[in-house]
Design an enzyme around this catalytic site. Structure first.
Site, mmCIF file in Angstrom:
data_model
loop_
_atom_site.group_PDB
_atom_site.id
_atom_site.type_symbol
_atom_site.label_atom_id
_atom_site.label_comp_id
_atom_site.label_asym_id
_atom_site.label_seq_id
_atom_site.Cartn_x
_atom_site.Cartn_y
_atom_site.Cartn_z
ATOM 1 N N ALA A 12 0.812 -1.224 0.000
ATOM 2 C CA ALA A 12 0.000 0.000 0.000
ATOM 3 C C ALA A 12 0.843 1.271 0.000
ATOM 4 O O ALA A 12 0.317 2.354 -0.200
ATOM 5 C CB ALA A 12 -0.930 -0.004 1.213
ATOM 6 N N GLY A 13 2.156 1.117 0.218
ATOM 7 C CA GLY A 13 3.034 2.289 0.336
ATOM 8 C C GLY A 13 2.937 3.183 -0.895
ATOM 9 O O GLY A 13 2.672 2.716 -2.001
ATOM 10 N N ARG A 17 9.352 8.305 -3.458
ATOM 11 C CA ARG A 17 10.686 8.515 -4.040
ATOM 12 C C ARG A 17 10.808 8.002 -5.476
ATOM 13 O O ARG A 17 11.789 8.270 -6.154
ATOM 14 C CB ARG A 17 11.753 7.855 -3.149
ATOM 15 C CG ARG A 17 12.174 8.753 -2.014
ATOM 16 C CD ARG A 17 13.153 8.054 -1.108
ATOM 17 N NE ARG A 17 12.502 7.025 -0.305
ATOM 18 C CZ ARG A 17 13.157 6.088 0.378
ATOM 19 N NH1 ARG A 17 14.471 6.035 0.328
ATOM 20 N NH2 ARG A 17 12.504 5.208 1.099
ATOM 21 N N GLY A 104 5.675 -6.010 -1.292
ATOM 22 C CA GLY A 104 5.473 -5.944 -2.738
ATOM 23 C C GLY A 104 6.588 -5.245 -3.497
ATOM 24 O O GLY A 104 6.667 -5.338 -4.719
ATOM 25 N N GLU A 158 14.569 -0.578 14.388
ATOM 26 C CA GLU A 158 14.647 0.251 13.183
ATOM 27 C C GLU A 158 15.830 1.210 13.314
ATOM 28 O O GLU A 158 16.162 1.666 14.419
ATOM 29 C CB GLU A 158 13.350 1.041 13.008
ATOM 30 C CG GLU A 158 12.168 0.191 12.587
ATOM 31 C CD GLU A 158 12.443 -0.542 11.298
ATOM 32 O OE1 GLU A 158 12.413 0.096 10.236
ATOM 33 O OE2 GLU A 158 12.706 -1.761 11.331
ATOM 34 N N ALA A 366 13.508 -8.531 -51.399
ATOM 35 C CA ALA A 366 13.920 -7.343 -50.644
ATOM 36 C C ALA A 366 12.953 -6.188 -50.867
ATOM 37 O O ALA A 366 12.489 -5.952 -51.971
ATOM 38 C CB ALA A 366 15.321 -6.929 -51.083
ATOM 39 N N SER A 391 11.454 -8.234 -55.689
ATOM 40 C CA SER A 391 11.870 -7.132 -54.823
ATOM 41 C C SER A 391 11.046 -5.874 -55.057
ATOM 42 O O SER A 391 10.533 -5.650 -56.155
ATOM 43 C CB SER A 391 13.344 -6.799 -55.085
ATOM 44 O OG SER A 391 14.127 -7.909 -54.738
#
Ligand code: UD1
Ligand code: MG
Length: 453
Positions: A12-13, A17, A104, A158, A366, A391
């Site tokens: 969900a973040g 950044r 995730g 943390e 070609a 061609s």
């Protein structure tokens, strides 16, 4: 691998950044969103239930989750990783097994490593939490795993809340952890937010379990496996590692690559045995290559199938819907889109084949163009088996060239050509004997007269 556990994927973040309109977990690695990599890993692991925690309005991510048979739980406010994990509680209310939490934005985690955590969780130690960790010389913002003298996990701190001594610890928290289902929701609900960020930290589950006298343990994986993506630079780094993995897998499966570092795969690229790939080749999504195919340098493929023994490139481009059969040859500066090139057909130079069939053994010269678009609609070109297209031919679709027919070079074909017929649409050639010599003589004389005066 079997594991009677459910997985909760935190996604969900906001990923601020990344500086993107796309949710972070939808950014792609090897052409698959990061969230897809995590869900595929959980598939390999055999977890029985999957819940993806998303923020409001993350519709594309929700669709992806559903494609992997995962339930979506919404975290309306981003109050931290424990708060996010708790958002999955209702979806798993009827589930009694263990809870695996994954992120995730960490797409390189290997199923094998998580399987080791599951094994440890089932061991006699009966740890309430098994955390996946890694050694990192410069651990930066990662949470630190604090062990006691006997090597047991005591708590996770943390970086923002750590003492200077704790910051010196190099064993880091990956974020992935397996929690005993019997205590998981109760412990997660007990987590508070009295810390530097004022967030509900998932990591606090370890100290809470220890306070109840339960053991907690660590399983270590490689640092690169746990790289979390927070910026475009991280994304590029993760892409490079994922590409190296795919290259190594291809080599191990019997593919020859002259210079693997210049070949880029998609996560779903399928390659047969004894495929040879020269430098600078890109495989977009949805490409399937059969056995003994040779891919020369600088080719680009996307959503295309190539059967055994075909030879492609250099500089061939297969776009979505290209289907190249056994032993066909697709040469330089040839673009194929939504078209079948049948067995042994040759399209070797400077050609566009779109919305078409090139019959078995046909030879396309070609500079041939299938004119498939009139500005409004796409139309089909059908080239029969064994046909010969001279061609610089334009085939104005819808049009059919019958089996074994020949189209003269330089033609603009607007009507069907019957089998074994010759169609030529160019103007008749006019030849004037001696004209060039007379012209040169005349011009030289004129020039001399001009210079003389
Ligand atoms: C987290 C860990 C840290 C670990 C690191 C590994 C915590 C408190 N910290 O820190 O110990 O070393 O990962 O990369 O868990 N998310 C939500 N909702 C939220 C917050 C986060 O869904 O409210 C999701 C994010 O989308 C992301 C994952 O949780 O997928 C991790 O969140 P993030 O903010 O990146 O955690 P870190 O600060 O990196
Ligand atoms: Mg992170």
């Amino acid at each position: 691998m079997s594991a009677p556990c459910a997985a909760v994927v935190l996604a969900a973040g906001l990923g601020t950044r990344m500086k993107s309109d796309l949710p972070k977990v939808m950014h792609k690695v090897c052409n698959v969103p990061m969230l897809g990599h995590v869900l595929a890993m959980l598939d390999d692991l055999g977890v029985v239930r999957r819940v993806v925690v998303l923020g409001p309005g993350m519709d594309a991510a929700a669709k992806l989750a559903e494609a992997y048979d995962a339930t979506v739980a919404e975290q309306t406010e981003r109050l931290g990783t424990a708060h996010a994990a708790l958002a999955a509680k209702d979806a798993l209310a009827d589930f009694a097994g263990d809870v695996l939490v994954a992120f995730g934005d960490t797409p390189l985690v290997r199923a094998e490593t998580v399987a080791r955590a599951i094994e440890l969780r089932r061991s006699a130690l009966d740890p309430a939490v098994v955390v996946l960790g890694f050694e990192e010389d410069e651990p930066g913002a990662y949470g630190r795993l604090i062990l006691d003298d006997a090597g047991n996990l005591v708590r996770i701190v943390e970086a923002k809340d750590a003492t200077p001594e704790e910051l010196d610890v190099t064993l880091c928290n990956s974020g992935v952890m397996l929690i005993d289902g019997a205590v998981a929701w109760r412990l997660l609900s007990a987590i508070g937010n009295d810390n530097a960020k004022g967030e509900y930290y998932l990591t606090d589950v370890v100290a809470l379990a220890r306070a109840e006298g339960r053991a907690c343990a660590v399983v270590e994986g490689g640092a690169e496996e746990f790289l979390g993506v927070n910026s475009r630079a991280d994304l590029a780094l993760v892409e490079a590692i994922a590409q190296d993995r795919l290259r190594a897998e291809a080599l191990a499966r019997g593919v020859t690559m002259t210079d693997p570092h210049t070949v880029y795969f998609s996560a779903d690229t399928q390659l047969g045995r004894d495929v040879t790939i020269e430098p600078f080749v890109t495989f977009g999504p949805g490409v399937v290559i059969g056995d003994n195919v040779t891919i020369k340098g600088f080719c680009h493929f996307e959503d295309a199938r190539v059967a055994a023994g075909a030879i492609l490139g250099p500089y061939a481009r297969l776009r979505p819907g290209a289907d190249v059969a056994e032993d066909a040859h697709i040469g330089n500066f040839v673009e194929i889109k939504k078209a079948t090139v049948e067995r042994g057909a040759k399209v070797n130079h400077l050609t566009y084949i779109g919305d078409a069939r090139v019959g078995a053994g046909a030879n396309v010269g070609a500079g041939t163009i299938t004119c498939n678009y009139d500005g409004f609609n796409k139309s089909h070109t059908d080239i029969g088996a064994g046909a010969f297209i001279g061609s610089n031919t334009s085939l104005v679709a819808p049009v059919k060239v019958g089996d074994g027919a020949t189209v003269g070079a330089g033609s603009v074909v607007t009507h069907d050509v019957p089998a074994d017929a010759l169609a030529v649409t160019r103007a008749q050639q006019k030849t004037l004997n001696g004209w060039a010599a007379r012209f040169r003589e005349k011009m030289r004389a004129l020039k001399a007269k001009k210079e003389g005066c």
